[in-house]
Design a protein around this motif. Structure first.
Motif, short mmCIF file in Angstrom:
data_model
loop_
_atom_site.label_atom_id
_atom_site.label_comp_id
_atom_site.label_asym_id
_atom_site.label_seq_id
_atom_site.Cartn_x
_atom_site.Cartn_y
_atom_site.Cartn_z
N LEU A 79 0.85 -1.22 0.01
CA LEU A 79 -0.06 -0.04 -0.02
C LEU A 79 0.89 1.16 0.10
O LEU A 79 0.68 2.13 -0.62
CB LEU A 79 -1.01 0.03 1.28
N PHE B 154 2.66 1.72 -3.45
CA PHE B 154 1.61 2.06 -4.59
C PHE B 154 1.02 3.35 -4.23
O PHE B 154 0.90 4.24 -5.29
CB PHE B 154 0.58 1.18 -4.61
N THR B 155 0.90 3.90 -2.93
CA THR B 155 0.18 5.25 -2.83
C THR B 155 1.08 6.39 -2.73
O THR B 155 1.07 7.27 -3.25
CB THR B 155 -0.93 5.20 -1.70
N GLU C 211 4.01 -1.62 -10.42
CA GLU C 211 4.05 -2.97 -10.26
C GLU C 211 5.41 -3.52 -9.36
O GLU C 211 6.36 -2.60 -9.45
CB GLU C 211 4.31 -3.70 -11.62
N ARG D 178 -0.12 -5.27 -8.58
CA ARG D 178 -0.42 -3.93 -8.81
C ARG D 178 -1.26 -3.17 -8.35
O ARG D 178 -2.38 -3.78 -7.53
CB ARG D 178 -1.00 -4.11 -10.23
N PRO D 179 -1.47 -1.60 -8.22
CA PRO D 179 -2.19 -1.10 -7.41
C PRO D 179 -4.03 -1.36 -7.95
O PRO D 179 -4.08 -1.44 -9.13
CB PRO D 179 -1.98 0.45 -7.80
#
Length: 173
Positions: A114, A117-118, A124, A170-171
């Motif tokens: 998390l 991705f954020t 990826e 992946r997000p």
């Protein structure tokens, strides 16, 4: 520092070296990657994790429970261009035997994913494990990673052949 429901994922401290070396010296926790590391190998790995955070703002984080007990590590690291898959980011974890079977690897890895991705904006992250590491494969399934057999690879690590089964994160849109 990252927080999960029961865990803290934090930067490494010099005082973690002994616990990290003990984790890396345990044959049961290191069987999947060729066995235990000696102290010099463990210290070099520790230094790579510290350097990754200083350069990129993420790494394999030290894991602590609510009592601040060191449990192991989990997080994302960059892989170099000479890796069989080329340059990429991969997620990994290793926990002390006393922490096995409690869902900590899944909880910590989910928090680390998390975050990258954020906060970092990665598109990826790969994960890989050997065909006989059922525990790690179960974590990958619980995380919702997608199996990507087209990327499976074989490689020699320290003179030993190893075959990696590849999964991708992946997000979520």
């Amino acid at each position: 520092m990252l927080r999960a429901a029961r865990l803290t994922l934090r930067r490494w401290r010099e005082t973690d070296r002994d616990a990290f070396a003990a984790l890396n010296a345990d044959p049961e926790t290191t069987w999947d990657l060729g066995g235990p590391l000696d102290r010099a190998q463990s210290d070099a790995k520790f230094d790579r994790y510290v350097a990754a955070f200083e350069k990129r703002g993420f790494c394999r984080w030290a894991l602590e429970d609510a009592q601040q007990l060191f449990l192991g590590y989990a997080g994302v690291m960059p892989r170099p261009p000479d890796h069989p898959l080329g340059p990429h980011m991969d997620i990994g974890w290793r926990l002390a035997r006393s922490a096995w079977g409690r869902g900590y690897a899944t909880e910590a890895a989910a928090a680390a994913l998390l975050d990258v991705f954020t906060r970092i904006g990665l598109g990826e992250v790969l994960a890989y494990t050997s065909h006989d590491n059922a525990r790690s494969q179960a974590v990958m399934r619980r995380l919702g990673l997608q199996r990507d057999p087209a990327r499976d690879f074989s490689h020699m690590y320290d003179g030993r052949p190893w075959h990696g089964l590849v999964w991708a994160a992946r997000p979520v849109a």
